[in-house]
Each structure stands twice: as C-alpha cells, then as structure tokens.
Design an enzyme around this catalytic site. Structure first.
Site, PDB file in Angstrom:
ATOM      1  N   SER A  45       0.811  -1.215   0.000  1.00 11.99           N
ATOM      2  CA  SER A  45       0.000   0.000   0.000  1.00 11.99           C
ATOM      3  C   SER A  45       0.844   1.264   0.000  1.00 11.99           C
ATOM      4  O   SER A  45       0.368   2.329  -0.406  1.00 11.99           O
ATOM      5  CB  SER A  45      -0.944   0.009   1.204  1.00 11.99           C
ATOM      6  OG  SER A  45      -0.228  -0.152   2.414  1.00 11.99           O
ATOM      7  N   ASP A 285      -3.047   5.926  11.925  1.00 11.30           N
ATOM      8  CA  ASP A 285      -2.237   5.501  10.785  1.00 11.30           C
ATOM      9  C   ASP A 285      -0.899   6.235  10.796  1.00 11.30           C
ATOM     10  O   ASP A 285      -0.802   7.396  10.390  1.00 11.30           O
ATOM     11  CB  ASP A 285      -2.993   5.788   9.485  1.00 11.30           C
ATOM     12  CG  ASP A 285      -2.273   5.228   8.267  1.00 11.30           C
ATOM     13  OD1 ASP A 285      -1.101   4.834   8.393  1.00 11.30           O
ATOM     14  OD2 ASP A 285      -2.887   5.194   7.188  1.00 11.30           O
ATOM     15  N   HIS A 288       1.223   5.153   6.494  1.00 10.94           N
ATOM     16  CA  HIS A 288       1.047   5.837   5.218  1.00 10.94           C
ATOM     17  C   HIS A 288       1.286   7.333   5.395  1.00 10.94           C
ATOM     18  O   HIS A 288       1.482   7.814   6.513  1.00 10.94           O
ATOM     19  CB  HIS A 288      -0.345   5.549   4.662  1.00 10.94           C
ATOM     20  CG  HIS A 288      -0.596   4.087   4.501  1.00 10.94           C
ATOM     21  ND1 HIS A 288      -1.262   3.334   5.449  1.00 10.94           N
ATOM     22  CD2 HIS A 288      -0.261   3.227   3.516  1.00 10.94           C
ATOM     23  CE1 HIS A 288      -1.321   2.075   5.052  1.00 10.94           C
ATOM     24  NE2 HIS A 288      -0.718   1.978   3.880  1.00 10.94           N
TER      25      HIS A 288
END
Length: 308
Positions: A45, A285, A288
């Site tokens: 990702s 998160d 990312h």
C-alpha cells in the site's frame, strides 16, 4: 484537513540533500521524459501511496484517464493520453505467491514463486517500481519447492520457527530473479527502500500514535529494529540482482527514501485519516503518508533519477 487536522507545517518541509540541490518536481518535465512509456508500481500500500502522490503531482499538467482492465481497486491503470504514458499499480504486498490461510490473518507464502498477478503483466513496462516490507511481519507459513519449511512465528507444533527475516530475503530474491530472467523485459527496475513507521507509546494495534507536528532533528532518532533489518535485506538483495542484471544489460536503480522519511513523524495521517466515529482497524495511521506531504519527495527523487 477534512477530518480535522489543525496543523499545516507538514505540507511545507522539504528534504535538502547534502552538497547538491533537489529541484521541486516539475510535472511537465516528467511527462516529457516518460512520453510513450509506461510505469508500474508493484508491491504494498505504500507503493500505491507513491502512485497516488505521482498522480496528484502530474495533475497540474493533465488528469489521467482510468483505463483499468478490472474494477478491482488493487489493480489500476491510468493513461495520460496527451503523452502516451501509462501508470499501473499491482497489489502484491509479499511480491511472491501468497494465500490467505486459517485462522484469519495467517498467510501461506511460497517464497520461490513470484506472484503471477504482476509477473504475467510486467514484461511490457518500461519502468517498474518495487516496494514491500511491512507485511512480512505478519504471521505466515513458509513454503519452498512446494514443501512447508517453517513459519515466522510459533504457530503449530512440529513446525520449524524461522527468523522473521527469512521470508523477506527470499521474497526479494525471487522477485528480482523473475525480472532478470524475463526474456522480453527490457525496462528499468527501481527498488524503493523501506519508509519507517512512527508509532509511539504502542504499536498499531496497541494504541500507538504519531502526534508530532515537526520533523526530527538528525540526532533525535536512530534507525533501528525491524525497519533497519528490512532495509539491509533490501539493499543486499538489490546489489546481488544488480550484478546479475548487468549481463542482460538491465538497469537496476535504488530509490533510497529511508533517511528522508525517518525524520518525518509529522507526515502521517495519524487519527485524521477518517471520521472519528468510524471503526477502523488501524485507528491511528502512522504508516502511510498525507497527500500532499513528505511522500511527494519520492517524486522529486524519481524525476532526478530519470533525468540522470
């Protein structure tokens, strides 16, 4: 910002290399260089995060057309029709063949078999950007030559427990060999090195968070632990593959983003990647990167590498 992040300085910091200048990404220059070519992002990702960053940067010149063969969001293609340039992403977080197993969250990894979902498509691409790392910390049963050789955790009795670094080393080796041995492939391979996460006071599933609003100073953080070992594996396997590739006149390039990203704990979505009332597995998160944000530097690096 949409989800309530109050600070904005993370948008403004830029990486300054020693002894040279790193120009801001020029989308027109980039598109002229890649005219008539194609670029594939293969991996996890964070590779997709990089592709999204590139699409945003190029949007100052042209919006691409979605030319995906499937509705699966893990396999996307975009076309810049004015420049005959195609960007694609192939979801393959282990790079090798992987299957979901029981119990949920367990994977079967076939370390000597590259993932056919990208291998069967990649021959046509001029640039391939590989990225993987985070998923190898997940519980897995490991196979070679069709036989179970062990696991990276204690999962079952009478199954050998191998070091957690056995799988990534073999996976990168297998993926690189697949590219080097691919008879019709004549492109350039980029390995994007690991981008460290910045969880503090716990891990992703134990309440860890990343609440800093400024980069680290150089002496505030040490590169260590799992990320450091993955970086060493990546670069060691890259060098081996690079030597093998020379015989076929293939180009291997190291897109080394690790040091630049290690210093940017302020650039993650943290809890601002979703509405506060949403139930999200990774609630904070710190893996990312916000867009725009530090990950746009990868575009700066990539453009300079294409130019040289």
């Amino acid at each position: 910002m949409k989800f309530g992040r109050p600070d904005t300085d993370y948008l403004k910091w830029r990486w300054k290399p020693k002894n040279c200048d790193l120009p801001l990404f020029d989308p027109l220059e980039f598109l002229k260089i890649v005219r008539g070519k194609s670029m594939a992002f293969v991996g996890d990702s964070l590779g997709r995060n990089q592709m999204q960053s590139l699409l945003c940067l190029l949007a100052r010149v042209e919006y691409p057309k979605d030319v995906s063969y499937t509705s699966d969001e893990n396999f996307k293609r975009w076309s810049y029709t004015s420049y005959d340039f195609t960007v694609a992403s192939f979801w393959s977080p282990f790079l090798v063949k992987a299957q979901d197993a029981i119990p949920k969250g367990l994977h079967n990894l076939y370390l000597d078999k590259p993932d056919s979902r990208w291998v069967k498509e990649i021959e046509k691409f001029d640039y391939v950007i590989m990225s993987a790392g985070n998923w190898f910390s997940r519980p897995a049963m490991l196979y070679e030559k069709g036989q179970l050789i062990g696991s990276n955790y204690y999962l079952k009795e009478r199954v050998t427990v191998l070091t957690e670094y056995h799988a990534p080393k073999k996976a990168f080796r297998t993926a690189f060999r697949a590219l080097v041995k691919m008879k019709g492939f004549k492109g350039t391979i980029f390995l994007r090195t690991v981008a460290p996460s910045h969880f503090e006071n716990g891990q992703w599933n134990t309440g860890g968070n990343c609440v800093r609003t400024a980069p680290f100073q150089g002496n505030e953080i040490r590169f260590k632990g799992y990320d450091l070992q993955i970086y060493k594996i990546q670069t060691e396997e890259f060098r081996k593959a690079e030597r093998d590739a020379r015989r076929r006149k293939l180009k291997f390039r190291l897109l080394d983003v690790t040091r630049a990203m290690l210093l940017r704990p302020d650039g993650h979505p943290s809890r601002y990647g979703h509405w506060l009332e949403e139930r999200i597995t990774m609630y904070n998160d710190c893996v990312h990167w916000c867009l725009p944000g530090p990950i746009d530097t990868w575009g700066d690096f990539l453009l300079q590498m294409l130019k040289t």
